[in-house]
Design a protein around this motif. Structure first.
Motif, PDB file in Angstrom:
ATOM      1  N   THR A 174       0.823  -1.208   0.000  1.00 24.76           N
ATOM      2  CA  THR A 174       0.000   0.000   0.000  1.00 24.76           C
ATOM      3  C   THR A 174       0.857   1.257   0.000  1.00 24.76           C
ATOM      4  O   THR A 174       2.015   1.247   0.419  1.00 24.76           O
ATOM      5  CB  THR A 174      -0.930   0.017   1.219  1.00 24.76           C
ATOM      6  N   SER A 175       0.260   2.340  -0.457  1.00 17.85           N
ATOM      7  CA  SER A 175       0.947   3.627  -0.560  1.00 17.85           C
ATOM      8  C   SER A 175       0.507   4.561   0.553  1.00 17.85           C
ATOM      9  O   SER A 175      -0.476   4.311   1.254  1.00 17.85           O
ATOM     10  CB  SER A 175       0.640   4.275  -1.919  1.00 17.85           C
TER      11      SER A 175
ATOM     12  N   THR B 234       8.641   1.230  -6.193  1.00 21.96           N
ATOM     13  CA  THR B 234       8.321   2.234  -5.170  1.00 21.96           C
ATOM     14  C   THR B 234       8.926   3.584  -5.544  1.00 21.96           C
ATOM     15  O   THR B 234      10.081   3.665  -5.964  1.00 21.96           O
ATOM     16  CB  THR B 234       8.874   1.799  -3.802  1.00 21.96           C
ATOM     17  N   THR B 235       8.152   4.640  -5.379  1.00 23.20           N
ATOM     18  CA  THR B 235       8.659   6.009  -5.516  1.00 23.20           C
ATOM     19  C   THR B 235       8.491   6.722  -4.186  1.00 23.20           C
ATOM     20  O   THR B 235       7.374   6.807  -3.655  1.00 23.20           O
ATOM     21  CB  THR B 235       7.912   6.789  -6.614  1.00 23.20           C
TER      22      THR B 235
ATOM     23  N   ASP C 114       1.208   0.811  -9.206  1.00 17.02           N
ATOM     24  CA  ASP C 114      -0.202   0.416  -9.233  1.00 17.02           C
ATOM     25  C   ASP C 114      -0.408  -0.678 -10.282  1.00 17.02           C
ATOM     26  O   ASP C 114      -0.429  -0.418 -11.495  1.00 17.02           O
ATOM     27  CB  ASP C 114      -1.060   1.636  -9.563  1.00 17.02           C
ATOM     28  N   ILE C 115      -0.586  -1.929  -9.828  1.00 17.48           N
ATOM     29  CA  ILE C 115      -0.736  -3.043 -10.766  1.00 17.48           C
ATOM     30  C   ILE C 115      -2.069  -3.014 -11.487  1.00 17.48           C
ATOM     31  O   ILE C 115      -2.244  -3.691 -12.497  1.00 17.48           O
ATOM     32  CB  ILE C 115      -0.573  -4.403 -10.047  1.00 17.48           C
ATOM     33  N   SER C 116      -3.016  -2.209 -10.996  1.00 15.08           N
ATOM     34  CA  SER C 116      -4.331  -2.173 -11.631  1.00 15.08           C
ATOM     35  C   SER C 116      -4.311  -1.426 -12.963  1.00 15.08           C
ATOM     36  O   SER C 116      -5.285  -1.462 -13.718  1.00 15.08           O
ATOM     37  CB  SER C 116      -5.345  -1.502 -10.700  1.00 15.08           C
ATOM     38  N   LYS C 117      -3.191  -0.757 -13.275  1.00 11.90           N
ATOM     39  CA  LYS C 117      -3.108   0.026 -14.516  1.00 11.90           C
ATOM     40  C   LYS C 117      -2.802  -0.830 -15.735  1.00 11.90           C
ATOM     41  O   LYS C 117      -2.765  -0.326 -16.857  1.00 11.90           O
ATOM     42  CB  LYS C 117      -2.059   1.124 -14.361  1.00 11.90           C
TER      43      LYS C 117
ATOM     44  N   THR D 256       4.770  -7.861 -14.942  1.00  9.72           N
ATOM     45  CA  THR D 256       4.751  -6.419 -15.174  1.00  9.72           C
ATOM     46  C   THR D 256       5.964  -5.748 -14.557  1.00  9.72           C
ATOM     47  O   THR D 256       6.650  -4.948 -15.197  1.00  9.72           O
ATOM     48  CB  THR D 256       3.457  -5.814 -14.585  1.00  9.72           C
ATOM     49  N   ILE D 257       6.256  -6.082 -13.309  1.00 15.57           N
ATOM     50  CA  ILE D 257       7.463  -5.600 -12.640  1.00 15.57           C
ATOM     51  C   ILE D 257       8.295  -6.819 -12.245  1.00 15.57           C
ATOM     52  O   ILE D 257       7.772  -7.748 -11.636  1.00 15.57           O
ATOM     53  CB  ILE D 257       7.111  -4.786 -11.373  1.00 15.57           C
TER      54      ILE D 257
END
Length: 324
Positions: A28-29, A316-317, A37-40, A51-52
């Motif tokens: 979570t952020s 993570t950013t 955000d994996i939902s993108k 994806t990552i």
């Protein structure tokens, strides 16, 4: 070290972990920590990989802003030829937006992605910031005698033509003096004594090289908050690196330390208690240990400094803004 480097205090820094050892799609952020955000998009990307992806390597993008000045650099390039490029593509990061590439040191888990990244560069040469030792041949000799090559990859003539080598022992200021590359770190602690099974080839001869002197960190100074110290592998020692950052900038306030702390394995786990004791004295607001820090050290840091600890994760950013 008596230098006083004129590092500019900045309004904002964003640090994106492009490659590291761990990935967790459901972290979570919050206001400071932004997870990918994996939902993108789909869980499997067009090239057939997740994806990552995570690997035993490190790469980070560092974006800085002060007034109307802004810029970005890439710090390290991961352990596989294409892993960092894959994650950059998924995250929408263009290597041509970088004003420099920085190598924390010359080991393969931080440099193997460099040739393919250079191939993606446009016609304008980009500075490659590295210590003069970083491209020497390196190996690790295990206690049983097994040897592992840990050298950085060779660059072709065409690849070398697309970059400007900036080989320095001394510190380097980048992006309008908003980013500081430490250069060779002074070793001042009595417990961070290096990597005794590490060897470097100089003048055709292999020699024991426990100190890995090419290790260097990246430093920014967020106005009103203090120093943010980003480490690749921390062969210099995380405490040595923080102290050196303080000495270079004449700023004692440390806001955040993140990256690899090199505390994994039998050689280094014995210095975890001393490292944590010194971290507690320095008292950074945030700590995000990753890459080569190791399971044991990460969990001990989390237990000892729970309010500061941020779990690491690829994608993570971290967003740190000046004290208003």
């Amino acid at each position: 070290m008596g230098k006083n480097i004129p590092l500019l205090e900045i309004d904002e820094v964003k640090i994106t972990i492009i490659m590291d050892n761990t990935t967790d799609a459901f972290m979570t952020s919050n206001e400071i920590v932004h997870r990918f955000d994996i939902s993108k998009g789909p869980l499997i990307s067009n090239d057939g990989f997740s994806t990552i992806v995570a690997e035993h390597g490190f790469s980070a993008m560092i974006q800085v802003k002060c007034g109307n000045k802004q810029g970005a650099v890439l710090y390290d390039t991961g352990v596989s030829p294409g892993g960092t490029l894959h994650n950059m593509s998924v995250m929408g990061i263009n290597v041509n937006d970088m004003q420099a590439i920085i190598l924390s040191h010359g080991h393969l888990d931080h440099t193997t992605g460099l040739p393919e990244l250079i191939d993606k560069l446009g016609p304008h040469q980009i500075p490659l910031i590295l210590h003069p030792d970083a491209l020497l041949e390196r190996k690790v000799i295990m206690p049983g005698g097994y040897e592992t090559n840990v050298s950085a990859p060779k660059l072709t003539d065409l690849q070398q033509d697309k970059i400007v080598f900036v080989k320095k022992i001394d510190p380097t200021l980048l992006v309008d003096d908003m980013i500081l590359v430490s250069g060779q770190v002074d070793r001042t602690t009595d417990f961070e004594t290096g990597f005794p099974i590490h060897y470097t080839k100089r003048n055709g001869q292999w020699e024991n090289d426990p100190l890995v002197l090419d290790d260097q960190c990246v430093i920014v100074n967020v106005r009103g908050r203090g120093l943010v110290v980003i480490t690749g592998c921390c062969h210099a020692g995380v405490i040595n690196s923080i102290r050196y950052a303080q000495a270079l900038t004449h700023c004692q306030q440390v806001y955040t330390v993140l990256g690899g702390f090199h505390l994994t394995g039998g050689i280094f786990e014995k210095i975890i208690p001393e490292t944590i004791a010194e971290l507690q004295k320095i008292n950074p607001t945030y700590l995000m240990p990753g890459h080569c820090t190791g399971w044991s050290a990460i969990h001990q840091i989390a237990q000892a400094m729970p309010e500061a600890f941020i779990p690491n994760n690829v994608g993570t950013t971290l967003v740190f803004q000046a004290d208003r």
